[in-house]
Design an enzyme around this catalytic site. Structure first.
Site, PDB file in Angstrom:
ATOM      1  N   HIS A  52       0.879  -1.207  -0.082  1.00  0.00           N
ATOM      2  CA  HIS A  52      -0.039  -0.177  -0.049  1.00  0.00           C
ATOM      3  C   HIS A  52       0.783   1.334   0.048  1.00  0.00           C
ATOM      4  O   HIS A  52       2.136   1.218   0.054  1.00  0.00           O
ATOM      5  CB  HIS A  52      -0.892   0.134   1.261  1.00  0.00           C
ATOM      6  CG  HIS A  52      -0.123   0.182   2.600  1.00  0.00           C
ATOM      7  ND1 HIS A  52       0.291  -0.949   3.223  1.00  0.00           N
ATOM      8  CD2 HIS A  52       0.262   1.227   3.115  1.00  0.00           C
ATOM      9  CE1 HIS A  52       0.499  -0.631   4.524  1.00  0.00           C
ATOM     10  NE2 HIS A  52       0.885   0.672   4.364  1.00  0.00           N
TER      11      HIS A  52
HETATM   12  P1  TYD Z   1      -1.365  -2.447   7.700  1.00  0.00           P
HETATM   13  O1  TYD Z   1      -0.970  -1.180   7.990  1.00  0.00           O
HETATM   14  O2  TYD Z   1      -2.154  -2.901   6.682  1.00  0.00           O
HETATM   15  O3  TYD Z   1      -0.152  -3.514   7.979  1.00  0.00           O
HETATM   16  P2  TYD Z   1       1.060  -3.820   6.896  1.00  0.00           P
HETATM   17  O4  TYD Z   1       1.360  -2.631   6.025  1.00  0.00           O
HETATM   18  O5  TYD Z   1       2.035  -4.192   7.761  1.00  0.00           O
HETATM   19  O6  TYD Z   1       0.652  -4.945   6.289  1.00  0.00           O
HETATM   20  O7  TYD Z   1      -2.168  -2.785   9.321  1.00  0.00           O
HETATM   21  C1  TYD Z   1      -2.591  -3.929   9.495  1.00  0.00           C
HETATM   22  C2  TYD Z   1      -4.046  -4.073  10.249  1.00  0.00           C
HETATM   23  O8  TYD Z   1      -3.866  -3.212  11.615  1.00  0.00           O
HETATM   24  C3  TYD Z   1      -5.046  -3.350   9.733  1.00  0.00           C
HETATM   25  O9  TYD Z   1      -6.181  -4.081   9.918  1.00  0.00           O
HETATM   26  C4  TYD Z   1      -5.075  -1.836  10.390  1.00  0.00           C
HETATM   27  C5  TYD Z   1      -4.409  -2.349  11.774  1.00  0.00           C
HETATM   28  N1  TYD Z   1      -3.954  -0.977  12.123  1.00  0.00           N
HETATM   29  C6  TYD Z   1      -4.676  -0.256  13.384  1.00  0.00           C
HETATM   30  O10 TYD Z   1      -5.676  -0.492  13.697  1.00  0.00           O
HETATM   31  N2  TYD Z   1      -4.000   1.026  13.891  1.00  0.00           N
HETATM   32  C7  TYD Z   1      -2.696   1.286  13.201  1.00  0.00           C
HETATM   33  O11 TYD Z   1      -1.972   2.341  13.529  1.00  0.00           O
HETATM   34  C8  TYD Z   1      -2.035   0.322  12.305  1.00  0.00           C
HETATM   35  C9  TYD Z   1      -0.746   0.533  11.553  1.00  0.00           C
HETATM   36  C10 TYD Z   1      -2.648  -0.724  11.572  1.00  0.00           C
END
Ligand code: TYD
Length: 132
Positions: A52
């Site tokens: 992303h």
């Molecule tokens: P995500 O940012 O998509 O993780 P990565 O890039 O490591 O794959 O986040 C994973 C999950 O965590 C998503 O369901 C949203 C949640 N999340 C929060 O609730 N608060 C936050 O500050 C972050 C970074 C993620």
């Protein structure tokens, strides 16, 4: 600080005998007001996370343990890979950078973020990202 992904080096305070401390301090070596801190851990080695970009969020990423590899790309197609293999290194990610992330088995990723969590700040569709 220019708005392209780049590594920053944190000072290492201490000694081999006593151990070390590094410090992230707003407006000293962090170019935004930190509104949120999160960390990720126990990520399996065969998983690629990220996938992303963000519309507005800026981040500093630190591998406080283990090795974390970031494959970054801007919306013009400029690609740069970064290897975070030391707790002295930080990766500055401005907004609108696509990232794919790989972790060693013992990696702990610490993120300092410029904004609170907002799902609508995520760009998860690569084709939409490329049209920015
Ligand atoms: P995500 O940012 O998509 O993780 P990565 O890039 O490591 O794959 O986040 C994973 C999950 O965590 C998503 O369901 C949203 C949640 N999340 C929060 O609730 N608060 C936050 O500050 C972050 C970074 C993620």
């Amino acid at each position: 600080m220019n708005k392209i992904p780049h590594l920053i080096m944190f000072d290492r305070i201490g000694s081999a005998g006593l151990g070390y401390i590094s410090v992230a301090e707003v407006s000293k070596n962090i170019p935004f007001d930190v509104k949120r801190v999160y960390w990720t851990y126990y990520t399996p080695q065969d998983v690629i996370r990220g996938g992303h970009a963000h519309f507005e969020l800026e981040q500093i990423i630190i591998a406080v343990s283990g090795i974390i590899t970031f494959a970054t790309e801007d919306s013009q197609g400029n690609k740069v890979d970064f290897i975070l293999d030391s707790p002295e290194k930080g990766l500055f990610l401005p907004s609108k950078i696509w990232r794919d992330i790989k972790f060693s088995h013992n990696a702990v990723l610490l993120c300092l973020a410029s904004k609170k969590y907002k799902d609508s700040d995520y760009i998860r569709d690569y084709e939409i990202f490329k049209k920015l």
